[in-house]
Design a protein around this motif. Sequence first.
Motif, PDB file in Angstrom:
ATOM      1  N   ALA A  57       0.914  -1.205   0.032  1.00  0.00           N
ATOM      2  CA  ALA A  57       0.075   0.018   0.126  1.00  0.00           C
ATOM      3  C   ALA A  57       0.705   1.290  -0.006  1.00  0.00           C
ATOM      4  CB  ALA A  57      -0.638   0.082   1.252  1.00  0.00           C
ATOM      5  N   PHE A  58       0.310   2.306  -0.612  1.00  0.00           N
ATOM      6  CA  PHE A  58       1.058   3.749  -0.306  1.00  0.00           C
ATOM      7  C   PHE A  58       1.592   3.828   1.049  1.00  0.00           C
ATOM      8  CE2 PHE A  58      -1.753   5.298  -3.958  1.00  0.00           C
ATOM      9  CZ  PHE A  58      -0.584   5.387  -4.894  1.00  0.00           C
ATOM     10  N   GLU A  59       2.894   4.418   1.233  1.00  0.00           N
ATOM     11  CA  GLU A  59       3.391   4.893   2.559  1.00  0.00           C
ATOM     12  C   GLU A  59       2.509   6.195   2.768  1.00  0.00           C
ATOM     13  OE1 GLU A  59       7.968   5.154   3.404  1.00  0.00           O
ATOM     14  OE2 GLU A  59       7.260   6.787   2.289  1.00  0.00           O
ATOM     15  N   ALA A 113      10.228   3.947  -4.129  1.00  0.00           N
ATOM     16  CA  ALA A 113      10.402   2.683  -4.167  1.00  0.00           C
ATOM     17  C   ALA A 113       9.661   1.954  -5.006  1.00  0.00           C
ATOM     18  CB  ALA A 113      10.067   2.125  -2.502  1.00  0.00           C
ATOM     19  N   MET A 114       8.290   2.670  -5.332  1.00  0.00           N
ATOM     20  CA  MET A 114       7.376   1.720  -6.201  1.00  0.00           C
ATOM     21  C   MET A 114       8.155   1.761  -7.670  1.00  0.00           C
ATOM     22  SD  MET A 114       3.811   3.364  -5.105  1.00  0.00           S
ATOM     23  CE  MET A 114       3.222   3.288  -6.717  1.00  0.00           C
ATOM     24  N   LYS A 115       8.899   2.341  -7.999  1.00  0.00           N
ATOM     25  CA  LYS A 115       9.678   2.574  -9.250  1.00  0.00           C
ATOM     26  C   LYS A 115      10.964   1.680  -9.319  1.00  0.00           C
ATOM     27  CE  LYS A 115       6.337   4.716 -10.496  1.00  0.00           C
ATOM     28  NZ  LYS A 115       4.718   3.965 -10.832  1.00  0.00           N
ATOM     29  N   GLU A 116      11.308   1.163  -8.194  1.00  0.00           N
ATOM     30  CA  GLU A 116      12.684   0.542  -8.004  1.00  0.00           C
ATOM     31  C   GLU A 116      12.685  -0.836  -8.166  1.00  0.00           C
ATOM     32  OE1 GLU A 116      13.962   2.121  -4.264  1.00  0.00           O
ATOM     33  OE2 GLU A 116      14.699   3.987  -5.185  1.00  0.00           O
ATOM     34  N   GLY A 175       5.133  -0.863 -11.582  1.00  0.00           N
ATOM     35  CA  GLY A 175       5.455   0.078 -10.496  1.00  0.00           C
ATOM     36  C   GLY A 175       4.263   0.598  -9.606  1.00  0.00           C
ATOM     37  N   GLN A 176       3.112   0.027  -9.357  1.00  0.00           N
ATOM     38  CA  GLN A 176       2.228   0.293  -8.596  1.00  0.00           C
ATOM     39  C   GLN A 176       1.739  -0.359  -7.418  1.00  0.00           C
ATOM     40  OE1 GLN A 176      -0.820   0.201 -12.073  1.00  0.00           O
ATOM     41  NE2 GLN A 176      -0.475   2.443 -12.217  1.00  0.00           N
ATOM     42  N   ILE A 177       0.889   0.028  -6.864  1.00  0.00           N
ATOM     43  CA  ILE A 177       0.044  -0.723  -5.681  1.00  0.00           C
ATOM     44  C   ILE A 177      -1.372  -1.286  -5.972  1.00  0.00           C
ATOM     45  CG2 ILE A 177       1.706   0.087  -3.832  1.00  0.00           C
ATOM     46  CD1 ILE A 177      -1.845   1.118  -3.693  1.00  0.00           C
ATOM     47  N   PRO A 178      -2.130  -2.166  -5.687  1.00  0.00           N
ATOM     48  CA  PRO A 178      -1.298  -2.919  -4.969  1.00  0.00           C
ATOM     49  C   PRO A 178      -0.741  -4.441  -5.205  1.00  0.00           C
ATOM     50  CG  PRO A 178      -3.743  -3.551  -5.143  1.00  0.00           C
ATOM     51  CD  PRO A 178      -3.265  -2.309  -6.016  1.00  0.00           C
ATOM     52  N   THR A 179       0.200  -4.948  -4.346  1.00  0.00           N
ATOM     53  CA  THR A 179       0.688  -6.301  -4.704  1.00  0.00           C
ATOM     54  C   THR A 179       0.263  -7.145  -3.675  1.00  0.00           C
ATOM     55  OG1 THR A 179       2.847  -5.876  -3.866  1.00  0.00           O
ATOM     56  CG2 THR A 179       2.702  -5.500  -6.103  1.00  0.00           C
ATOM     57  N   LEU A 199     -17.178   4.403  -5.336  1.00  0.00           N
ATOM     58  CA  LEU A 199     -16.584   5.328  -4.264  1.00  0.00           C
ATOM     59  C   LEU A 199     -15.801   6.400  -4.749  1.00  0.00           C
ATOM     60  CD1 LEU A 199     -16.197   3.002  -1.135  1.00  0.00           C
ATOM     61  CD2 LEU A 199     -17.453   5.200  -1.037  1.00  0.00           C
ATOM     62  N   ARG A 200     -15.159   6.358  -5.854  1.00  0.00           N
ATOM     63  CA  ARG A 200     -14.217   7.163  -6.615  1.00  0.00           C
ATOM     64  C   ARG A 200     -14.820   8.393  -6.928  1.00  0.00           C
ATOM     65  NH1 ARG A 200      -8.767   6.120  -8.746  1.00  0.00           N
ATOM     66  NH2 ARG A 200      -7.969   4.860  -7.218  1.00  0.00           N
ATOM     67  N   LEU A 201     -16.370   8.449  -6.998  1.00  0.00           N
ATOM     68  CA  LEU A 201     -17.136   9.530  -7.420  1.00  0.00           C
ATOM     69  C   LEU A 201     -17.291  10.313  -6.102  1.00  0.00           C
ATOM     70  CD1 LEU A 201     -19.665   7.851  -9.906  1.00  0.00           C
ATOM     71  CD2 LEU A 201     -17.779   9.542 -10.333  1.00  0.00           C
ATOM     72  N   ALA A 212      -7.534   4.421  -2.626  1.00  0.00           N
ATOM     73  CA  ALA A 212      -6.547   3.850  -3.205  1.00  0.00           C
ATOM     74  C   ALA A 212      -6.934   2.246  -3.354  1.00  0.00           C
ATOM     75  CB  ALA A 212      -5.145   3.932  -2.453  1.00  0.00           C
ATOM     76  N   ARG A 213      -6.329   1.557  -4.468  1.00  0.00           N
ATOM     77  CA  ARG A 213      -6.909   0.128  -4.578  1.00  0.00           C
ATOM     78  C   ARG A 213      -6.433  -0.903  -3.563  1.00  0.00           C
ATOM     79  NH1 ARG A 213      -5.909   3.038  -9.292  1.00  0.00           N
ATOM     80  NH2 ARG A 213      -7.666   3.004 -10.857  1.00  0.00           N
ATOM     81  N   ASP A 214      -5.541  -0.481  -2.763  1.00  0.00           N
ATOM     82  CA  ASP A 214      -5.237  -1.602  -1.698  1.00  0.00           C
ATOM     83  C   ASP A 214      -6.427  -1.853  -0.820  1.00  0.00           C
ATOM     84  OD1 ASP A 214      -4.288   1.157  -0.753  1.00  0.00           O
ATOM     85  OD2 ASP A 214      -4.453   0.382   0.995  1.00  0.00           O
ATOM     86  N   PHE A 273      -0.427  -9.136  -9.122  1.00  0.00           N
ATOM     87  CA  PHE A 273      -0.607  -7.511  -9.080  1.00  0.00           C
ATOM     88  C   PHE A 273      -1.899  -7.870  -9.887  1.00  0.00           C
ATOM     89  CE2 PHE A 273       0.382  -7.068 -13.751  1.00  0.00           C
ATOM     90  CZ  PHE A 273       1.043  -8.224 -13.821  1.00  0.00           C
ATOM     91  N   GLU A 274      -2.464  -6.212  -9.823  1.00  0.00           N
ATOM     92  CA  GLU A 274      -3.655  -6.071 -10.398  1.00  0.00           C
ATOM     93  C   GLU A 274      -4.691  -6.490  -9.381  1.00  0.00           C
ATOM     94  OE1 GLU A 274      -5.221  -4.323 -12.871  1.00  0.00           O
ATOM     95  OE2 GLU A 274      -3.228  -3.941 -13.564  1.00  0.00           O
ATOM     96  N   SER A 275      -5.468  -5.307  -8.816  1.00  0.00           N
ATOM     97  CA  SER A 275      -6.374  -5.385  -7.541  1.00  0.00           C
ATOM     98  C   SER A 275      -7.593  -6.368  -8.075  1.00  0.00           C
ATOM     99  CB  SER A 275      -7.213  -4.109  -7.358  1.00  0.00           C
ATOM    100  OG  SER A 275      -7.713  -3.451  -8.341  1.00  0.00           O
ATOM    101  N   GLY A 276      -7.914  -6.621  -9.466  1.00  0.00           N
ATOM    102  CA  GLY A 276      -8.869  -7.515  -9.727  1.00  0.00           C
ATOM    103  C   GLY A 276      -8.521  -8.930  -9.574  1.00  0.00           C
TER     104      GLY A 276
HETATM  105  N1  LIG Z   1      -5.310  -1.718 -12.803  1.00  0.00           N
HETATM  106  C1  LIG Z   1      -4.453  -1.612 -11.420  1.00  0.00           C
HETATM  107  C2  LIG Z   1      -4.434  -0.087 -11.240  1.00  0.00           C
HETATM  108  C3  LIG Z   1      -3.219   0.058  -9.923  1.00  0.00           C
HETATM  109  C4  LIG Z   1      -3.008   1.613  -9.790  1.00  0.00           C
HETATM  110  O1  LIG Z   1      -3.260   2.518 -10.547  1.00  0.00           O
HETATM  111  N2  LIG Z   1      -2.509   1.834  -8.496  1.00  0.00           N
HETATM  112  C5  LIG Z   1      -2.267   3.122  -8.062  1.00  0.00           C
HETATM  113  C6  LIG Z   1      -2.802   3.302  -6.888  1.00  0.00           C
HETATM  114  S1  LIG Z   1      -4.497   3.217  -6.691  1.00  0.00           S
HETATM  115  C7  LIG Z   1      -0.938   3.649  -8.101  1.00  0.00           C
HETATM  116  O2  LIG Z   1      -0.174   2.659  -7.704  1.00  0.00           O
HETATM  117  N3  LIG Z   1      -0.691   4.717  -8.479  1.00  0.00           N
HETATM  118  C8  LIG Z   1       0.910   5.260  -8.546  1.00  0.00           C
HETATM  119  C9  LIG Z   1       1.577   5.088  -9.954  1.00  0.00           C
HETATM  120  O3  LIG Z   1       1.009   4.659 -10.702  1.00  0.00           O
HETATM  121  O4  LIG Z   1       2.596   5.594  -9.893  1.00  0.00           O
HETATM  122  C10 LIG Z   1      -5.159  -2.244 -10.343  1.00  0.00           C
HETATM  123  O5  LIG Z   1      -6.385  -2.439 -10.469  1.00  0.00           O
HETATM  124  O6  LIG Z   1      -4.544  -2.810  -9.286  1.00  0.00           O
END
Ligand SMILES: N[C@@H](CCC(=O)N[C@@H](CS)C(=O)NCC(=O)O)C(=O)O
Length: 216
Positions: free
Chosen positions: A7-9, A44-47, A57-61, A172-174, A19-21, A70-73
């Motif tokens: 998750a995001f720090e 760190a997400m891009k390392e 380089g995203q969350i969640p994993t 909820l994003r709305l 956030a998708r975590d 990876f991918e929340s779905g």
């Molecule tokens: N389709 C991906 C999208 C993941 C995503 O966009 N994560 C965002 C947080 S909600 C993220 O890490 N953003 C930072 C970035 O893309 O650098 C999923 O559902 O997991």
Amino acid sequence: MTPTITAFERSPDRGRGLARDMRVRWALEEVGLPYKVRLVSFKAMKEPAHLALHPFGQIPTFEEGDLALFESGAIVFHIAERHAGLLPDEANARARAISWMFAALNTVEPPILERQTAVLLERDETWREQRLPMVEDRIRDRLGELSGRLGDADWLDGAFSAGDLMMVHVLLRLSGSGILDEYPNLSAYVARGEARPAYKRAFAAQLAVFTGKSPT
Ligand SMILES: N[C@@H](CCC(=O)N[C@@H](CS)C(=O)NCC(=O)O)C(=O)O
């Protein structure tokens, strides 16, 4: 084995649970599976260490033993498939619940994300004022259809499922846009999701990351 998610720090949404975590935490709470969280900074997400887990380089994993996802779905689907509580046992009902997961991610979320891009990243563009209403109307198209399908039911297809979990989190994003309020049955649907004890636990846990206080 206790899974570990990332998750995001420091979440840009300041702990609003967008956030998708949050989807993954909610699914884990629904099935009663304890989990650990590793917080990652934007840097760190891009390392390489994180990129080995998440190619974009995203969350969640999600890591469990020698499995890394990876991918929340995909993560929520994995949890729902292996633990009772998020997918019906009956094969056809299960397939329909999975359809709703895909519908949330592939059909309803894209226009909502487009709006987010318009609001956050296109603020200074001269054409933004013309584009935003078009984007919002595309959201309304989807919400109108979804609202018609939900009708006065509590959930999209019988009992609460991973399809509802994903749809509620996408909607909820709305929050704060006023658009969801135009569809009272969808607002009530989202409120039902937020009222679930598992949602509340997940929300408190992700908020605690932002406030630095442990969940009560
Ligand atoms: N389709 C991906 C999208 C993941 C995503 O966009 N994560 C965002 C947080 S909600 C993220 O890490 N953003 C930072 C970035 O893309 O650098 C999923 O559902 O997991």
